[in-house]
Design an enzyme around this catalytic site. Sequence first.
Site, short mmCIF file in Angstrom:
data_model
loop_
_atom_site.label_atom_id
_atom_site.label_comp_id
_atom_site.label_asym_id
_atom_site.label_seq_id
_atom_site.Cartn_x
_atom_site.Cartn_y
_atom_site.Cartn_z
N PRO A 1 0.49 -0.69 9.36
CG PRO A 1 -1.63 -0.10 8.61
CD PRO A 1 -0.24 0.62 9.18
CB CYS A 2 3.24 -5.27 8.12
SG CYS A 2 2.12 -6.53 9.34
CD GLN A 3 -2.23 -6.29 7.75
OE1 GLN A 3 -1.56 -5.16 7.55
NE2 GLN A 3 -2.84 -6.63 8.88
N GLY A 4 0.56 -5.34 3.35
CA GLY A 4 0.73 -5.06 1.94
C GLY A 4 2.07 -5.45 1.66
CG PHE A 5 5.04 -3.68 3.01
CD1 PHE A 5 5.10 -2.92 1.71
CD2 PHE A 5 4.76 -3.05 4.11
CE1 PHE A 5 4.81 -1.76 1.95
CE2 PHE A 5 4.48 -1.52 3.88
CZ PHE A 5 4.65 -0.83 2.61
#
Length: 398
Positions: free
Chosen positions: A80-84
Amino acid sequence: MSNKFIAVELFSGGGGLAVGLRNAKFSVAAAVELAPHAAATFAANHKGVRVFQQDVRTVGGKSLKKVAGGKIDLLAACPPCQGFSSLTSKYAREDERNDLVLEVGRLAAEMKPAAIMMENVPGLAHRGKKLLDQLVRKLKSIGYIVNWDVLQVADFGVPQLRRRFVLLAGLGFEIKLPKPTHARVPIGKLKPYRTVRDAIGHLDGAITFTEAKDRGGAARFNWHVVRTLSPENVIRLKLAKPGAQGQELPEHVRPSCHQNGYKGFSNVYGRLSWDQPSATITAGCTTLSKGRFGHPKEQRTISLREAALLQTFPANYKFDTEHMERACEIVGNALPCLFAEVIARQCRLAIAKQTKSAPRQKPRARVSRAKAGKALAERIGAAGRTSKTNRPAKKRAR
């Protein structure tokens, strides 16, 4: 020994990565995905792959390796990439999913695949640098040679502007990042960027999702469906110029929060241009307020199917859900299939080269039982003769 190249996927989503792996001549043995709609879509399109619909933190490398037949050539992961992501950079809170990047290192240590490919948003190298450094240290400590960089998918034939972080690692050997094949201004052997027209120019006449539901569901129309526009967005889309930013709309037709010197997202309420790559396709790909997702000509946004084609999904790819929101998430969160293929092929070539150059033990010559028995008898006989010859002579009695 099988000549197949075996891959296992983590955070597999709806299967876009698997399309690329398959086209690069990998056989995907297992995939791990938590989201129900994404896991169902993966299973609907990739028959024969064991899908673990569970949190990756509850999966052991032993289980995955067993499904793969004991040999894994490639571990492919899209955490998952949403945090970056730059889209969430204005929020100070940490995303609890960020640490999932480290699961790649844990499972790599447990399975020891020949190669690893991982993709994420460019922000992993900046906002997530601490986690990235931790992952790289882990991989190096167990014998991997690691390369990573941020690549533009349009440079590899995808009709979309989308920058992605890519990490490649080989167990004792190097996997180099691929070189671009396309360019905005092509020079030498480089080809021109593929455009929106190249990808979706043959489609027209999308219907609304509401109408599709009344007529049997979106799948009946191959998901060539759009959302119903509000009256305000109809006006905005009529005034939008292809390729222009939403900030170029007259201020009085913009939302009030986008007036009076607004400095926020500029890539919203706009139209795509026929002769350019598309803007980055996201989970908001059929919503005018979430990006430049207006159709280049028609009074609508792009359809779910058109968004999938811009992500280079096959034209007949199935989306196993009845919900527009879930289908958009599957498409928008995917790694473009063609880009996945380019990266996976780079891995396959490096694995094949390493396998070919690895020193091989000479096979022992097979000996029939009859010959073995005869040889054993001869050795026993020889030993007996030797012992008699070497036996001290008896002294004669005087």
